[in-house]
Design a protein around this motif. Structure first.
Motif, PDB file in Angstrom:
ATOM      1  N   ASN A 291      58.588  34.755 -60.207  1.00 20.84           N
ATOM      2  CA  ASN A 291      57.264  34.069 -59.931  1.00 20.84           C
ATOM      3  C   ASN A 291      57.622  32.590 -60.236  1.00 20.84           C
ATOM      4  O   ASN A 291      57.048  31.724 -59.399  1.00 20.84           O
ATOM      5  CB  ASN A 291      56.283  34.829 -59.931  1.00 20.84           C
ATOM      6  CG  ASN A 291      55.907  36.118 -59.297  1.00 20.84           C
ATOM      7  OD1 ASN A 291      55.589  35.871 -58.043  1.00 20.84           O
ATOM      8  ND2 ASN A 291      54.989  36.380 -59.813  1.00 20.84           N
TER       9      ASN A 291
ATOM     10  N   VAL B 154      57.167  33.470 -54.258  1.00 25.70           N
ATOM     11  CA  VAL B 154      57.290  34.696 -53.658  1.00 25.70           C
ATOM     12  C   VAL B 154      55.866  35.251 -52.783  1.00 25.70           C
ATOM     13  O   VAL B 154      54.680  34.768 -53.095  1.00 25.70           O
ATOM     14  CB  VAL B 154      57.459  36.496 -54.108  1.00 25.70           C
ATOM     15  CG1 VAL B 154      57.620  37.110 -53.909  1.00 25.70           C
ATOM     16  CG2 VAL B 154      58.721  35.977 -54.434  1.00 25.70           C
TER      17      VAL B 154
ATOM     18  N   THR C 108      52.900  37.026 -51.242  1.00 26.12           N
ATOM     19  CA  THR C 108      52.417  38.590 -51.688  1.00 26.12           C
ATOM     20  C   THR C 108      50.884  38.831 -49.779  1.00 26.12           C
ATOM     21  O   THR C 108      50.280  37.909 -49.545  1.00 26.12           O
ATOM     22  CB  THR C 108      51.128  38.962 -52.315  1.00 26.12           C
ATOM     23  OG1 THR C 108      51.949  39.121 -53.537  1.00 26.12           O
ATOM     24  CG2 THR C 108      50.807  40.455 -51.996  1.00 26.12           C
TER      25      THR C 108
ATOM     26  N   LYS D  91      53.920  36.827 -55.712  1.00 25.11           N
ATOM     27  CA  LYS D  91      53.918  38.062 -56.077  1.00 25.11           C
ATOM     28  C   LYS D  91      53.102  39.044 -57.004  1.00 25.11           C
ATOM     29  O   LYS D  91      53.164  38.731 -58.355  1.00 25.11           O
ATOM     30  CB  LYS D  91      55.710  38.763 -56.887  1.00 25.11           C
ATOM     31  CG  LYS D  91      55.455  40.389 -56.433  1.00 25.11           C
ATOM     32  CD  LYS D  91      57.499  40.166 -56.613  1.00 25.11           C
ATOM     33  CE  LYS D  91      57.795  42.388 -56.208  1.00 25.11           C
ATOM     34  NZ  LYS D  91      59.133  42.107 -56.390  1.00 25.11           N
TER      35      LYS D  91
ATOM     36  N   TYR E  47      55.869  41.962 -49.515  1.00 24.06           N
ATOM     37  CA  TYR E  47      56.415  40.916 -50.191  1.00 24.06           C
ATOM     38  C   TYR E  47      57.381  40.116 -49.322  1.00 24.06           C
ATOM     39  O   TYR E  47      57.983  40.336 -48.633  1.00 24.06           O
ATOM     40  CB  TYR E  47      56.584  40.678 -52.103  1.00 24.06           C
ATOM     41  CG  TYR E  47      56.121  41.793 -52.344  1.00 24.06           C
ATOM     42  CD1 TYR E  47      55.077  40.605 -53.082  1.00 24.06           C
ATOM     43  CD2 TYR E  47      55.839  42.672 -52.753  1.00 24.06           C
ATOM     44  CE1 TYR E  47      54.337  41.284 -54.090  1.00 24.06           C
ATOM     45  CE2 TYR E  47      55.704  43.055 -53.779  1.00 24.06           C
ATOM     46  CZ  TYR E  47      54.100  42.761 -54.137  1.00 24.06           C
ATOM     47  OH  TYR E  47      53.970  43.686 -55.047  1.00 24.06           O
TER      48      TYR E  47
ATOM     49  N   GLU F 204      59.674  36.353 -49.499  1.00 25.38           N
ATOM     50  CA  GLU F 204      59.979  34.661 -49.699  1.00 25.38           C
ATOM     51  C   GLU F 204      59.764  33.643 -49.080  1.00 25.38           C
ATOM     52  O   GLU F 204      60.707  33.901 -47.932  1.00 25.38           O
ATOM     53  CB  GLU F 204      61.186  34.970 -50.650  1.00 25.38           C
ATOM     54  CG  GLU F 204      62.028  33.572 -51.879  1.00 25.38           C
ATOM     55  CD  GLU F 204      63.061  33.998 -52.162  1.00 25.38           C
ATOM     56  OE1 GLU F 204      63.746  35.132 -51.932  1.00 25.38           O
ATOM     57  OE2 GLU F 204      64.172  32.793 -52.709  1.00 25.38           O
TER      58      GLU F 204
END
Lengths: 361, 131, 350
Positions: B14, B19, B21, B33, B47, B49
């Motif tokens: 992280n 990332v 969510t 995340k 998830y 990126e």
């Protein structure tokens, strides 16, 4: 039945270099006869592990003052004090104890201000906020910018600060008892542009105590805890706006509606660590337009608030409860009110969590 | 300061990446995340990126000194809205603090977060610099 | 099998310290910067180091190559300013870029030419089939004793290359050779913050001897003549040495100037000659032949012959160009430089 606040005591919030955690704790209860006549103690404190290398502070305080009464320490960031009162009230309400002492105590002057600032910053999320360089005044300043964009004038925040200093001037235990003006605000240091030192709370050591009991005092010297609620907000970075203090607004709104109260008419202590926060909350509750006229509030932060009374982090909530208790009974610094109800609001971080306690004469 | 090696090692995904969510229940997106959607509490999450490009929505120039911060002050902290539609708060670097503007396009860059001087571990993570 | 450069990326901090300011502060004549061929140098911020700059260059190199982290089989990090004396930097960069775990990864140290050796190792790995693609990074926050001659030039910057099959490359490595000896011209002892150098001894027996020897070996092995090269890029400790070494090899100045970046950003140590190569790749036409010779004190030089391929035009577009990065700058004072680079003696946390 019910749960009542029957007594309490505070010491002046200040730079008490000569007093440690246990000295402050003893100082606040030694002249408070009802404070030691209890069967449970809830200690509220946020920073002792970091500022005094002390784990299990509650037990060490109780040993130091020569008592054998059960004790527990509560830590819930900046809202620790109110959390401790809530817990004590629950213990009494459940019948587990008759009388509980809530003792909030904090030392913030053991190190230079930059270290105190770091410790205070840890009320935010260390891994996802603190490491990224985010600090409480950074959030407060972003919230202030948002409010300014939405039409709030800059002077509105200064007005809050000026009013808090005015209010604190007669409060015996307040840290900052001097008045300030728009003129004196001009040259104040910036913490996080546009937020200045005068938009920030005062950092001081302090200790406050209240006694929570299952029975009221015979005379009119106690108040009843009629309600408490807590709301958890989203992390500030996950909100639409940082100034969306929805947890505070929701907790306050629900408490007011439950008793049909108008915030302008009751004794209220709002958590004003930084000036944008009470302004945002009062706007969310539709008590303020962009003119920010605070004159309609009869008993708003008569203590001077965190801003001027001071903010001994883990003890603050207990100070607030003590102040409302006094305002509803014998008075505070010569101030008395006719209000039946009192509201205490405390939050940790920029509305990460908010608590409200409703007291009734 | 004493920085923990396992603590950083555990969360470095992280810190090294942005990332996002995405909640399959409420559809909201949140940065980092995380196992559970902070909005609705659902654990039905997936998830993506972020490409690390965004726009400065708001910012502040910070003078607030705390332990070991003095070599970075004044620092600029801003809210960046990523192209993926998610906000993230972070430091804005690679620019004089007076030059930062709202609406400025920025990209995520790896920088040092904190360093346990002189012998300890260094925490690295993402900040933002002008594109 | 042909092996080449599939992608490249660079990073130069925006902040620049003027050589005239260094001269004025430390009592050098104002004509010295011109004699050194240095106008200004790039300065990394407090929160930057060779890892963070190398990360950026590597990210752009992978973006140019159009490959994901799963396709990188080795990461070599050439630096002489490792944040950790022990603990690889290559693994930090690899992890932050999402490069797969099954890979080779190490930090290489040979003063300013470690990344050059990384390129040669990579050519070998790809040629042998042990790797499909490798990532080579040269990155330094170059140290210089404040007030020393090196203080005019020691700067910060990074460059990275993805080395892979020639078929996918912007330029193929036609030939390469390395020449190394034990020549103590420049060093930094363990625990010492700044390097020491033998001043005039760094020139003839070190820089010039090794580069000339490596280039001559390359010419001998390939049968090429200096006239066959369209560009010549040499390690750039200052703005003068590359032009002098070119003259001694009979290479005209106009073939050197396109790859000469030190006058504008200083000596980025491991990124020095290779940043020049990145700049030339962004300007060269397909078919151009490029001579690159690194130099690392201690001492050694890698000489490469590269031939630019058609795909170079497409790859240039996929990332920021050196010329733009060089021109995007902000002047700072020596005071800010000292703060940025932690040159002031102070109690940490105070």
């Amino acid at each position: 039945m019910g749960v009542h606040i029957v007594g309490g005591s505070v010491i002046k919030i200040d730079r008490h270099f000569e007093l440690g955690y246990r000295d402050l704790a003893y100082r606040v209860i030694r002249d408070c006869s009802e404070c030691l006549d209890v069967d449970y103690v809830v200690i509220s404190s946020t920073l002792p592990e970091l500022s005094a290398h002390q784990v299990d502070l509650g037990t060490h305080i109780i040993q130091w003052i020569g008592r054998r009464v059960p004790v527990v320490r509560v830590e819930s960031g900046e809202s620790s004090g109110l959390a401790a009162v809530e817990l004590a009230a629950s213990l009494v309400e459940s019948g587990r104890v008759e009388k509980a002492l809530v003792l909030g105590v904090e030392k913030v002057t053991e190190y230079p201000t930059y270290t105190a600032n770091y410790l205070y910053t840890l009320t935010l999320d260390y891994e996802y906020e603190v490491l990224r360089g985010v600090t409480p005044p950074a959030y407060a300043s972003l919230a202030m910018k948002e409010l300014i964009k939405s039409g709030v004038r800059r002077e509105c925040f200064s007005n809050w600060a000026i009013k808090m200093h005015e209010n604190a001037a007669v409060v015996p235990h307040a840290m900052l008892k001097f008045k300030i003006s728009h003129d004196s605000l001009k040259d104040t240091q910036i913490l996080a542009d546009p937020l200045t030192l005068y938009d920030s709370f005062a950092f001081g050591d302090g200790a406050a105590a209240v006694v929570v009991s299952s029975t009221p005092n015979r005379s009119n010297s106690s108040v009843e805890i009629v309600y408490s609620n807590t709301e958890v907000g989203l992390p500030a970075y996950a909100r639409e706006k940082i100034s969306d203090l929805t947890a505070s607004a929701k907790a306050l709104k629900e408490s007011l509606e439950r008793f049909g109260l108008d915030l302008r008419k009751v004794v209220v202590e709002l958590h004003d660590s930084y000036t944008p926060y009470p302004i945002a909350i009062l706007r969310a509750l539709r008590y303020l337009d962009s003119e920010c006229d605070l004159s309609n509030f009869e008993c708003l932060n008569l203590s001077g608030g965190l801003k001027a009374r001071g903010h001994p982090i883990g003890a603050t909530g207990v100070y607030q409860v003590y102040e409302v208790f006094k305002l509803l009974t014998s008075g505070l610094g010569g101030k008395t009110t006719s209000s039946e109800y009192g509201i205490v609001h405390s939050m940790s971080g920029p509305d990460n969590l908010s608590r409200v306690l409703v007291l009734k004469r | 300061m004493k920085l923990s090696a396992p603590q950083f090692w555990r969360v470095k995904e992280n810190q090294y990446k942005l990332v996002i969510t995405i909640c399959k229940n409420c559809g909201r997106k949140t940065v980092f995340k995380r196992p559970i959607c902070p909005h609705c509490g659902s654990d039905g999450v997936e998830y993506i990126e972020s490409a690390g490009i965004g726009v400065v929505e708001e910012f502040t120039k910070v003078y607030y000194k705390r332990d070991s911060s003095e070599d970075r002050l004044p620092e600029v902290v801003g809210v960046v809205k990523l192209r993926e539609g998610v906000r993230v708060v972070g430091e804005i670097v690679g620019i004089r603090s007076d030059e930062v503007r709202e609406g400025m396009e920025v990209e995520a860059v790896l920088r040092k977060y904190v360093s346990d001087e002189p012998y300890g571990i260094i925490y690295y993570g993402l900040k933002f610099k002008p594109v | 099998m042909e092996v080449g450069i599939r992608g490249w990326g660079t990073y130069i901090p925006r902040f620049r310290l003027s050589a005239q300011e260094v001269a004025a502060l430390w009592g050098y004549d104002s004509k010295l910067p011109k004699a050194l061929g240095i106008i200004e140098k790039s300065v990394a911020e407090e929160d930057e180091d060779s890892v963070t700059m190398g990360w950026y260059a590597a990210k752009v190199a992978m973006q140019r190559a159009g490959i994901s982290g799963d396709e990188v089989d080795a990461v070599f990090f050439g630096t002489e300013s490792k944040p950790y004396a022990v603990k690889p930097s290559a693994t930090i960069i690899a992890d932050a870029l999402g490069i797969k775990k099954r890979k080779l990864a190490s930090d290489l140290e040979f003063a300013c030419r470690a990344a050059g050796e990384g390129v040669r190792i990579s050519v070998g790995l790809v040629k042998s089939g042990l790797a499909q693609n490798t990532l080579v990074i040269g990155s330094d926050t170059a140290q210089a004793n404040p007030g020393d001659l090196l203080d005019f030039t020691a700067s910060s910057g990074a460059v990275a290359f993805v080395v892979g099959p020639g078929s996918a490359s912007a330029a193929v490595v036609e030939a390469s050779v390395t020449y190394v000896t034990d020549t103590p011209d420049f060093w930094r002892r363990d625990r010492s913050p700044y390097p020491e150098h033998a001043e005039i001894f760094t020139g003839e027996p070190a820089y010039f001897h090794h580069i000339v020897s490596a280039v001559k070996l390359l010419l001998e092995e390939t049968g090429l003549k200096t006239g066959d090269f369209d560009y010549a890029i040499f390690h750039q400790p200052n703005g003068r040495f590359p032009l002098q070494v070119a003259r001694s090899l009979g290479i005209p100045q106009e073939k050197v100037l396109p790859g000469l970046v030190t006058p504008y950003i200083g000596n980025t140590y491991n990124a020095s000659a290779l940043l020049g190569l990145a700049k030339v790749l962004e300007e060269a036409r397909p078919g151009s032949r490029i001579l690159v010779a690194t130099f690392g004190s201690g001492a050694g030089s890698d000489a490469f012959s590269l031939v630019v391929r058609d795909s170079v035009f497409e790859l240039v577009k996929r990332g920021p160009r050196v010329v733009d990065i060089v021109n995007s700058k902000v002047q700072i004072s020596y005071g800010e430089y000292s703060k940025f680079r932690g040159l002031l003696l102070r109690n940490i946390g105070g």
